[in-house]
Design a protein around this motif. Sequence first.
Motif, PDB file in Angstrom:
ATOM      1  N   ALA A 152     -75.978  44.789  82.839  1.00  0.00           N
ATOM      2  CA  ALA A 152     -74.573  44.404  82.982  1.00  0.00           C
ATOM      3  C   ALA A 152     -74.347  43.000  82.463  1.00  0.00           C
ATOM      4  CB  ALA A 152     -74.150  44.513  84.438  1.00  0.00           C
ATOM      5  N   LYS A 153     -73.265  42.818  81.740  1.00  0.00           N
ATOM      6  CA  LYS A 153     -72.937  41.509  81.176  1.00  0.00           C
ATOM      7  C   LYS A 153     -71.914  40.760  82.024  1.00  0.00           C
ATOM      8  CE  LYS A 153     -74.017  42.661  76.357  1.00  0.00           C
ATOM      9  NZ  LYS A 153     -74.704  43.917  76.676  1.00  0.00           N
ATOM     10  N   GLY A 154     -71.308  41.435  82.965  1.00  0.00           N
ATOM     11  CA  GLY A 154     -70.322  40.778  83.806  1.00  0.00           C
ATOM     12  C   GLY A 154     -69.717  41.742  84.792  1.00  0.00           C
ATOM     13  N   PRO A 155     -68.774  41.260  85.635  1.00  0.00           N
ATOM     14  CA  PRO A 155     -68.176  42.099  86.682  1.00  0.00           C
ATOM     15  C   PRO A 155     -67.550  43.387  86.150  1.00  0.00           C
ATOM     16  CG  PRO A 155     -67.594  39.799  87.009  1.00  0.00           C
ATOM     17  CD  PRO A 155     -68.281  39.871  85.683  1.00  0.00           C
ATOM     18  N   GLU A 156     -66.993  43.333  84.944  1.00  0.00           N
ATOM     19  CA  GLU A 156     -66.324  44.520  84.412  1.00  0.00           C
ATOM     20  C   GLU A 156     -67.302  45.662  84.165  1.00  0.00           C
ATOM     21  OE1 GLU A 156     -67.870  41.979  81.231  1.00  0.00           O
ATOM     22  OE2 GLU A 156     -66.585  41.580  82.953  1.00  0.00           O
ATOM     23  N   ASP A 157     -68.558  45.344  83.887  1.00  0.00           N
ATOM     24  CA  ASP A 157     -69.550  46.400  83.697  1.00  0.00           C
ATOM     25  C   ASP A 157     -69.881  47.097  85.010  1.00  0.00           C
ATOM     26  OD1 ASP A 157     -69.672  45.990  80.992  1.00  0.00           O
ATOM     27  OD2 ASP A 157     -71.499  44.791  81.020  1.00  0.00           O
ATOM     28  N   TYR A 158     -69.922  46.339  86.100  1.00  0.00           N
ATOM     29  CA  TYR A 158     -70.134  46.955  87.410  1.00  0.00           C
ATOM     30  C   TYR A 158     -68.963  47.884  87.742  1.00  0.00           C
ATOM     31  CZ  TYR A 158     -74.104  43.915  88.338  1.00  0.00           C
ATOM     32  OH  TYR A 158     -75.328  43.301  88.276  1.00  0.00           O
ATOM     33  N   ALA A 159     -67.757  47.424  87.470  1.00  0.00           N
ATOM     34  CA  ALA A 159     -66.584  48.253  87.743  1.00  0.00           C
ATOM     35  C   ALA A 159     -66.627  49.537  86.919  1.00  0.00           C
ATOM     36  CB  ALA A 159     -65.310  47.461  87.431  1.00  0.00           C
ATOM     37  N   LYS A 160     -67.040  49.436  85.679  1.00  0.00           N
ATOM     38  CA  LYS A 160     -67.101  50.621  84.821  1.00  0.00           C
ATOM     39  C   LYS A 160     -68.077  51.648  85.375  1.00  0.00           C
ATOM     40  CE  LYS A 160     -68.221  52.146  80.110  1.00  0.00           C
ATOM     41  NZ  LYS A 160     -68.605  51.723  78.734  1.00  0.00           N
ATOM     42  N   VAL A 161     -69.258  51.189  85.797  1.00  0.00           N
ATOM     43  CA  VAL A 161     -70.281  52.107  86.300  1.00  0.00           C
ATOM     44  C   VAL A 161     -69.827  52.752  87.602  1.00  0.00           C
ATOM     45  CG1 VAL A 161     -72.615  52.247  87.262  1.00  0.00           C
ATOM     46  CG2 VAL A 161     -72.207  50.983  85.127  1.00  0.00           C
ATOM     47  N   TYR A 162     -69.367  51.948  88.556  1.00  0.00           N
ATOM     48  CA  TYR A 162     -68.985  52.502  89.857  1.00  0.00           C
ATOM     49  C   TYR A 162     -67.739  53.379  89.754  1.00  0.00           C
ATOM     50  CZ  TYR A 162     -72.551  50.084  92.578  1.00  0.00           C
ATOM     51  OH  TYR A 162     -73.758  49.683  93.111  1.00  0.00           O
ATOM     52  N   ASP A 163     -66.768  52.984  88.921  1.00  0.00           N
ATOM     53  CA  ASP A 163     -65.591  53.843  88.735  1.00  0.00           C
ATOM     54  C   ASP A 163     -65.995  55.211  88.201  1.00  0.00           C
ATOM     55  OD1 ASP A 163     -63.954  51.827  89.620  1.00  0.00           O
ATOM     56  OD2 ASP A 163     -63.193  51.273  87.634  1.00  0.00           O
ATOM     57  N   ARG A 164     -66.908  55.209  87.259  1.00  0.00           N
ATOM     58  CA  ARG A 164     -67.379  56.463  86.664  1.00  0.00           C
ATOM     59  C   ARG A 164     -68.079  57.334  87.717  1.00  0.00           C
ATOM     60  NH1 ARG A 164     -69.705  57.695  81.568  1.00  0.00           N
ATOM     61  NH2 ARG A 164     -70.511  59.833  81.618  1.00  0.00           N
ATOM     62  N   LEU A 165     -68.960  56.734  88.489  1.00  0.00           N
ATOM     63  CA  LEU A 165     -69.719  57.503  89.472  1.00  0.00           C
ATOM     64  C   LEU A 165     -68.823  58.029  90.586  1.00  0.00           C
ATOM     65  CD1 LEU A 165     -72.841  55.166  89.788  1.00  0.00           C
ATOM     66  CD2 LEU A 165     -72.683  57.289  88.469  1.00  0.00           C
ATOM     67  N   LEU A 166     -67.946  57.181  91.084  1.00  0.00           N
ATOM     68  CA  LEU A 166     -67.106  57.573  92.209  1.00  0.00           C
ATOM     69  C   LEU A 166     -66.065  58.605  91.817  1.00  0.00           C
ATOM     70  CD1 LEU A 166     -66.759  54.074  93.874  1.00  0.00           C
ATOM     71  CD2 LEU A 166     -68.040  56.034  94.757  1.00  0.00           C
ATOM     72  N   SER A 167     -65.754  58.681  90.545  1.00  0.00           N
ATOM     73  CA  SER A 167     -64.784  59.682  90.100  1.00  0.00           C
ATOM     74  C   SER A 167     -65.336  61.097  90.178  1.00  0.00           C
ATOM     75  CB  SER A 167     -64.349  59.391  88.660  1.00  0.00           C
ATOM     76  OG  SER A 167     -65.397  59.673  87.741  1.00  0.00           O
ATOM     77  N   GLN A 168     -66.666  61.230  90.284  1.00  0.00           N
ATOM     78  CA  GLN A 168     -67.256  62.561  90.209  1.00  0.00           C
ATOM     79  C   GLN A 168     -68.017  62.991  91.457  1.00  0.00           C
ATOM     80  OE1 GLN A 168     -70.626  62.633  87.268  1.00  0.00           O
ATOM     81  NE2 GLN A 168     -69.971  60.550  86.836  1.00  0.00           N
ATOM     82  N   VAL A 169     -68.175  62.110  92.457  1.00  0.00           N
ATOM     83  CA  VAL A 169     -68.892  62.529  93.668  1.00  0.00           C
ATOM     84  C   VAL A 169     -68.055  63.536  94.438  1.00  0.00           C
ATOM     85  CG1 VAL A 169     -70.228  60.406  93.835  1.00  0.00           C
ATOM     86  CG2 VAL A 169     -68.001  60.553  94.986  1.00  0.00           C
ATOM     87  N   ARG A 170     -68.733  64.463  95.123  1.00  0.00           N
ATOM     88  CA  ARG A 170     -68.041  65.538  95.835  1.00  0.00           C
ATOM     89  C   ARG A 170     -67.340  65.047  97.094  1.00  0.00           C
ATOM     90  NH1 ARG A 170     -72.779  70.183  95.876  1.00  0.00           N
ATOM     91  NH2 ARG A 170     -72.940  70.487  93.612  1.00  0.00           N
ATOM     92  N   GLU A 171     -68.002  64.153  97.823  1.00  0.00           N
ATOM     93  CA  GLU A 171     -67.480  63.690  99.094  1.00  0.00           C
ATOM     94  C   GLU A 171     -67.538  62.164  99.132  1.00  0.00           C
ATOM     95  OE1 GLU A 171     -69.739  65.461 102.184  1.00  0.00           O
ATOM     96  OE2 GLU A 171     -69.138  67.516 101.698  1.00  0.00           O
TER      97      GLU A 171
END
Length: 386
Positions: A162-181
Amino acid sequence: MQSLILPTSDGKTERYSLTGVPVRPTGKSSERSRIAYAAAHVVADPFVDNDPWLTPAIDWDRTIAYRRHLWDLGFGVAEAMDTAQRGGGLHWAESLDLIRHAMEAAGPEDKIACGCGTDHLDPADARTLDDVIAAYEQQIEAIEKLGGKLILMASRALTKVAKGPEDYAKVYDRLLSQVREPVMIHWLGDMFDPALKGYWGTEDLDAAMETCLGILENNAAKVEGIKISLLDDQKEVKMRRVLPEGVSMYTGDDFNYPSLIKGDEQGFSHALLGIFDVIAPVAAAALGHLAADEIAEYDRLFAPTVPLSRHIFKAPTNFYKTGVVFMAYLNGHQDHFTMIGGQESARSTQHLAELFRLADTAGLFADPDMAAARCAAVMNVRGIAQ
């Protein structure tokens, strides 16, 4: 056996006599006012001819029996977390086996949440955010296939790329968009894992908190709670007061848990703690008193456990698992003081001796005679003749 020889801080020895009165377990209580998870350790199998630093060998029967012990006391089990030596001797393949075994053992009323990370991806091999996302997705899929509730753990690989806060947001937004619960998110401080220094894109904790809060706000429907393990109660309270609606705080602060769980006029923290593995009978009793609004008894029971916890989790904090397993051995939950990765050697004889004294004061030895005899055996092996 109510006494034994222990080393003292001046390099000498003393005969120590036990004085603690065991706190008896209270069992499950439907009156709990806080959700409490214990991050559970694993029991090594000392009979396997393996290379302990390289290949973990797990005693599945004793490992699962300890989870039943925690469930019987009314705790949820936080599975395959750092207390189970995840990332410190326990690899992803064995972690998934551990999750499978625990899920199969859990009854309908037994709470269990499962650590999900990227530890099968060597940070040295991570090149892009997509590498990290793919690693998380692999573990998410495997755990959800078993029906497991997810705890999204911090990623060493993400810290690296990660190069900065926006990279963390990108990863977590992506993951949380697809979790079942809805999931729990775990913010683990670098005192627990030095490789996580600068998580959320900065070493400034207030700025890191803002990034994390932004992710929670954007994904509140997919987040049940956040566990923070920063050993800083003021940071936790500050964050707790501004969490999005519907997102709960789970304390991971093994230094300040009594006050954080008790809370204040503006709220409280639930718990997901490694120290609850160690102090489960006392914690179960204390939480029952809290639910009954018997605050003085809550305070009385927890007070002597805090010096013990601060000792077990003292710097270098990532070696706290040694104290956790030592206590399990002293209390008869396993028949040996052997750990995966050979980490029984990670704390000094002096450290273990002081742990024994503090645990006795806190009333944590169910059978003081057995605890003393077992500690004496370890002292003998380490050169403190009995």
